[in-house]
Enzyme design. Sequence first.
Site, short mmCIF file in Angstrom:
data_model
loop_
_atom_site.label_atom_id
_atom_site.label_comp_id
_atom_site.label_asym_id
_atom_site.label_seq_id
_atom_site.Cartn_x
_atom_site.Cartn_y
_atom_site.Cartn_z
N GLY A 111 -4.86 -9.78 -5.52
CA GLY A 111 -5.19 -9.59 -4.11
C GLY A 111 -6.37 -10.46 -3.72
O GLY A 111 -7.30 -10.02 -3.06
N GLY A 112 -6.30 -11.73 -4.11
CA GLY A 112 -7.45 -12.62 -3.91
C GLY A 112 -7.40 -13.45 -2.65
O GLY A 112 -8.24 -14.32 -2.44
N SER A 115 -7.77 -12.39 0.46
CA SER A 115 -8.42 -11.77 1.62
C SER A 115 -9.56 -10.87 1.16
O SER A 115 -9.65 -10.52 -0.03
CB SER A 115 -7.33 -10.96 2.36
OG SER A 115 -7.87 -10.03 3.25
N GLY A 116 -10.41 -10.49 2.08
CA GLY A 116 -11.37 -9.41 1.87
C GLY A 116 -12.20 -9.51 0.60
O GLY A 116 -12.80 -10.54 0.28
N GLY A 132 -11.34 -9.42 -2.62
CA GLY A 132 -10.86 -10.32 -3.67
C GLY A 132 -11.27 -11.75 -3.40
O GLY A 132 -11.74 -12.46 -4.31
N SER A 188 -12.65 3.50 -5.04
CA SER A 188 -13.05 3.77 -3.65
C SER A 188 -13.82 5.07 -3.57
O SER A 188 -13.53 6.02 -4.32
CB SER A 188 -11.82 3.90 -2.74
OG SER A 188 -12.20 4.36 -1.46
N TYR A 246 -3.88 7.76 -1.32
CA TYR A 246 -4.92 6.76 -1.59
C TYR A 246 -6.01 7.35 -2.48
O TYR A 246 -6.43 6.74 -3.48
CB TYR A 246 -5.50 6.26 -0.27
CG TYR A 246 -6.49 5.13 -0.40
CD1 TYR A 246 -6.06 3.81 -0.54
CD2 TYR A 246 -7.86 5.38 -0.38
CE1 TYR A 246 -6.98 2.77 -0.67
CE2 TYR A 246 -8.78 4.35 -0.51
CZ TYR A 246 -8.34 3.05 -0.65
OH TYR A 246 -9.25 2.03 -0.77
#
Length: 257
Positions: A12-13, A15-16, A18, A136, A149
């Site tokens: 998941g690199g 965006s955001g 990552g 999280s 989640y």
Amino acid sequence: MRLANKTALITGGSSGLGLATARRFIEEGALVAITGRDADRLAAAAKQLGSRALALVADATDIAATEEAIATAAAQFGRLDIVFANAGIPGQTPLGGTKLEAFEQVIRTNLTGVFFTVQAALPYLSDGASIILNGSVISALGHPGYAAYAASKAGVRAIARVLVSELSPRGIRVNVVAPGAIRTPIWGAAIATPEAEKAFEARIARSTPLGHIGEPEHIANTVLFLASDEAAHIQGQELFVDGGASAAPAGAPIYRG
Ligand code: NAD
């Protein structure tokens, strides 16, 4: 250079958190492979990151694709010293209005995907490697609407502790970074307009002792620390990076007289 001669994989690199972490790793001397689902977004991220980044399309819920991407990264880099299992989706699953598919998609991405990312990386991990899993605060805070989640991220904490037992004989460290609310695209509809974003950030600020939303660099710097030799004796920990929201909710501005 805190990561000189190190090689890293970040799922998941594109965006955001990552992407911010990939940028930070590269600044500190690492070679970094990033994965993501969307080839165009991944190519745009790779362009930003420059020649020390390798972009590989792989959906974290597709185990065969993940194994293939990780094998490609390892073939290019020779080995993997750092894995940041970061890919994740939020997904609302409120009690009374949730379909099985939506629930399972969150678990498959955030929990099953994390386990199989680490398993796929295992043959290429150097002794003394550092694995960081993205958790999280929601795993601990009981936010309404987040059953899947929260369970996925609590599961990540549990998996990390098991992996500590399985990987300590090779000196491999496994830790969790648990972000509070951080300014990334993950918040979707809540930040869809400038007004909505302002209201969202004001709400986060009121419920955070330090009084503001987090920035991706706060997480990137924490992951960098956990990945580096500075954290050489930190094993099996979950580091909350949330401005105090989980440790001292009663200290949030909303409760100040
Ligand atoms: P983001 O939406 O900007 O990034 C998520 C990344 O994961 C994207 O690159 C996306 O393409 C990728 N991704 C999602 N599903 C994937 C899949 N099936 N296969 C491959 N890649 C996939 O959001 P972010 O805030 O950077 O989130 C990163 C991680 O941080 C997630 O695990 C999220 O749960 C966690 N997190 C974020 C916050 C926050 O406030 N931003 C708070 C706590 C935890």
